[in-house]
Scaffold this active site. Structure first.
Site, PDB file in Angstrom:
ATOM      1  N   ARG A 115       0.869  -1.185   0.000  1.00  0.00           N
ATOM      2  CA  ARG A 115       0.000   0.000   0.000  1.00  0.00           C
ATOM      3  C   ARG A 115       0.903   1.232   0.000  1.00  0.00           C
ATOM      4  O   ARG A 115       1.942   1.253   0.640  1.00  0.00           O
ATOM      5  CB  ARG A 115      -0.911  -0.014   1.225  1.00  0.00           C
ATOM      6  CG  ARG A 115      -1.833  -1.238   1.228  1.00  0.00           C
ATOM      7  CD  ARG A 115      -2.777  -1.249   2.416  1.00  0.00           C
ATOM      8  NE  ARG A 115      -3.723  -0.142   2.283  1.00  0.00           N
ATOM      9  CZ  ARG A 115      -3.948   0.768   3.243  1.00  0.00           C
ATOM     10  NH1 ARG A 115      -3.295   0.720   4.391  1.00  0.00           N
ATOM     11  NH2 ARG A 115      -4.819   1.734   3.061  1.00  0.00           N
ATOM     12  N   SER A 116       0.469   2.272  -0.694  1.00  0.00           N
ATOM     13  CA  SER A 116       1.319   3.455  -0.824  1.00  0.00           C
ATOM     14  C   SER A 116       1.630   4.101   0.516  1.00  0.00           C
ATOM     15  O   SER A 116       2.712   4.642   0.719  1.00  0.00           O
ATOM     16  CB  SER A 116       0.681   4.473  -1.770  1.00  0.00           C
ATOM     17  OG  SER A 116      -0.572   4.895  -1.281  1.00  0.00           O
ATOM     18  N   SER A 117       0.700   4.021   1.479  1.00  0.00           N
ATOM     19  CA  SER A 117       0.935   4.648   2.783  1.00  0.00           C
ATOM     20  C   SER A 117       2.117   4.027   3.515  1.00  0.00           C
ATOM     21  O   SER A 117       2.866   4.728   4.196  1.00  0.00           O
ATOM     22  CB  SER A 117      -0.326   4.568   3.647  1.00  0.00           C
ATOM     23  OG  SER A 117      -0.769   3.235   3.750  1.00  0.00           O
ATOM     24  N   ARG A 120       5.660   4.594   1.291  1.00  0.00           N
ATOM     25  CA  ARG A 120       6.282   5.910   1.412  1.00  0.00           C
ATOM     26  C   ARG A 120       7.128   6.037   2.665  1.00  0.00           C
ATOM     27  O   ARG A 120       7.929   6.950   2.786  1.00  0.00           O
ATOM     28  CB  ARG A 120       5.208   6.995   1.355  1.00  0.00           C
ATOM     29  CG  ARG A 120       4.610   7.067  -0.025  1.00  0.00           C
ATOM     30  CD  ARG A 120       3.436   7.985  -0.103  1.00  0.00           C
ATOM     31  NE  ARG A 120       2.764   7.750  -1.394  1.00  0.00           N
ATOM     32  CZ  ARG A 120       1.884   8.566  -1.925  1.00  0.00           C
ATOM     33  NH1 ARG A 120       1.560   9.676  -1.304  1.00  0.00           N
ATOM     34  NH2 ARG A 120       1.335   8.268  -3.077  1.00  0.00           N
ATOM     35  N   THR A 141       1.855 -15.271   3.211  1.00  0.00           N
ATOM     36  CA  THR A 141       3.085 -14.869   3.887  1.00  0.00           C
ATOM     37  C   THR A 141       3.628 -13.616   3.219  1.00  0.00           C
ATOM     38  O   THR A 141       3.685 -13.524   1.997  1.00  0.00           O
ATOM     39  CB  THR A 141       4.132 -15.999   3.839  1.00  0.00           C
ATOM     40  OG1 THR A 141       3.623 -17.125   4.566  1.00  0.00           O
ATOM     41  CG2 THR A 141       5.448 -15.561   4.466  1.00  0.00           C
ATOM     42  N   LEU A 142       4.034 -12.667   4.046  1.00  0.00           N
ATOM     43  CA  LEU A 142       4.583 -11.402   3.578  1.00  0.00           C
ATOM     44  C   LEU A 142       6.055 -11.336   3.939  1.00  0.00           C
ATOM     45  O   LEU A 142       6.439 -11.690   5.055  1.00  0.00           O
ATOM     46  CB  LEU A 142       3.834 -10.231   4.230  1.00  0.00           C
ATOM     47  CG  LEU A 142       2.316 -10.236   4.024  1.00  0.00           C
ATOM     48  CD1 LEU A 142       1.659  -9.162   4.889  1.00  0.00           C
ATOM     49  CD2 LEU A 142       1.973 -10.038   2.558  1.00  0.00           C
ATOM     50  N   GLU A 143       6.868 -10.904   3.004  1.00  0.00           N
ATOM     51  CA  GLU A 143       8.300 -10.716   3.236  1.00  0.00           C
ATOM     52  C   GLU A 143       8.509  -9.220   3.401  1.00  0.00           C
ATOM     53  O   GLU A 143       8.515  -8.482   2.426  1.00  0.00           O
ATOM     54  CB  GLU A 143       9.123 -11.251   2.056  1.00  0.00           C
ATOM     55  CG  GLU A 143       8.811 -12.689   1.689  1.00  0.00           C
ATOM     56  CD  GLU A 143       7.684 -12.829   0.684  1.00  0.00           C
ATOM     57  OE1 GLU A 143       7.257 -11.829   0.078  1.00  0.00           O
ATOM     58  OE2 GLU A 143       7.202 -13.950   0.498  1.00  0.00           O
ATOM     59  N   GLN A 163      -2.589  -5.140  -0.013  1.00  0.00           N
ATOM     60  CA  GLN A 163      -3.860  -5.213  -0.720  1.00  0.00           C
ATOM     61  C   GLN A 163      -3.835  -6.354  -1.728  1.00  0.00           C
ATOM     62  O   GLN A 163      -2.778  -6.713  -2.235  1.00  0.00           O
ATOM     63  CB  GLN A 163      -4.167  -3.893  -1.411  1.00  0.00           C
ATOM     64  CG  GLN A 163      -3.126  -3.452  -2.410  1.00  0.00           C
ATOM     65  CD  GLN A 163      -3.381  -2.063  -2.938  1.00  0.00           C
ATOM     66  OE1 GLN A 163      -4.531  -1.645  -3.076  1.00  0.00           O
ATOM     67  NE2 GLN A 163      -2.322  -1.340  -3.257  1.00  0.00           N
TER      68      GLN A 163
END
Length: 194
Positions: A115-117, A120, A141-143, A163
């Protein structure tokens, strides 16, 4: 074709996309669905990997992530309130609160994106594997890497960290892509005991 929020909601209603727990209205944007963090966070145990006289080589052609993760991952310490702090340069594995199921007959796949938030701030939520294949079922799973200059606090079960962008396939796949991570409930690829 990318699904709009209207199409995503219809697909959820018709069980063409299954999300547990059910998403709240605030998680929908015009063409994506925000996912939240669960409360499992792992990092590589550098004390083990950087021991004097020890060299850890990964032979990717014979690589088993579950075995490797049991040997070299450790829990990320949590703050008293249950949040975690990601220091600049840190790399952690996390998972989504939501379990995603994309039934093969639905002819829908998805991409997990940042997500851009958070981008940044310098926070990357996935490195190079955005595709959620048709037929997949499990937590994602997120890296996560903090490329920014500040410490970043993340609150499990609250923070919308990534997202999903859903796409219609041109036809039904011949079979599901049943990877080693199909059915995973843990960042280590562990499966549900159900």
């Amino acid at each position: 074709m990318i699904l709009s929020n209207v199409d995503i909601k219809k697909a959820i209603e018709n069980k063409k996309i299954i999300i547990e727990p059910s998403p709240e209205e605030i998680q929908f944007s015009s063409s994506a669905l925000d996912l939240r963090l669960d409360d499992e966070f792992k990092e590589y145990n550098m004390e083990l990997l950087k021991q004097n006289g020890v060299k850890v080589d990964v032979d990717f052609s014979n690589f088993n992530f579950q075995k490797f993760s049991r040997a070299y991952l450790k829990d990320v310490p949590k703050e008293r309130d249950g949040s975690i702090i990601i220091k600049p340069g840190a790399f952690i594995l996390a998972k989504t609160l939501e379990k995603i199921t994309l039934p093969l007959q639905s002819e829908i796949a998805a991409r997990v994106e940042g997500r851009s938030s958070v981008a940044r701030l310098g926070l990357v939520v996935h490195l190079s594997c955005p595709t959620i294949h048709a037929g997949f079922s499990g937590k994602i799973t997120l890296e996560i890497i903090n490329h920014g200059p500040t410490h970043i606090r993340l609150d499990p079960k609250k923070d919308k960290i990534c997202q999903l962008i859903f796409e219609r396939l041109s036809s039904r796949p011949e079979r599901a892509n049943l990877s080693q991570f199909q059915g995973q409930i843990s960042v280590t690829g562990e499966k549900s005991s159900d």
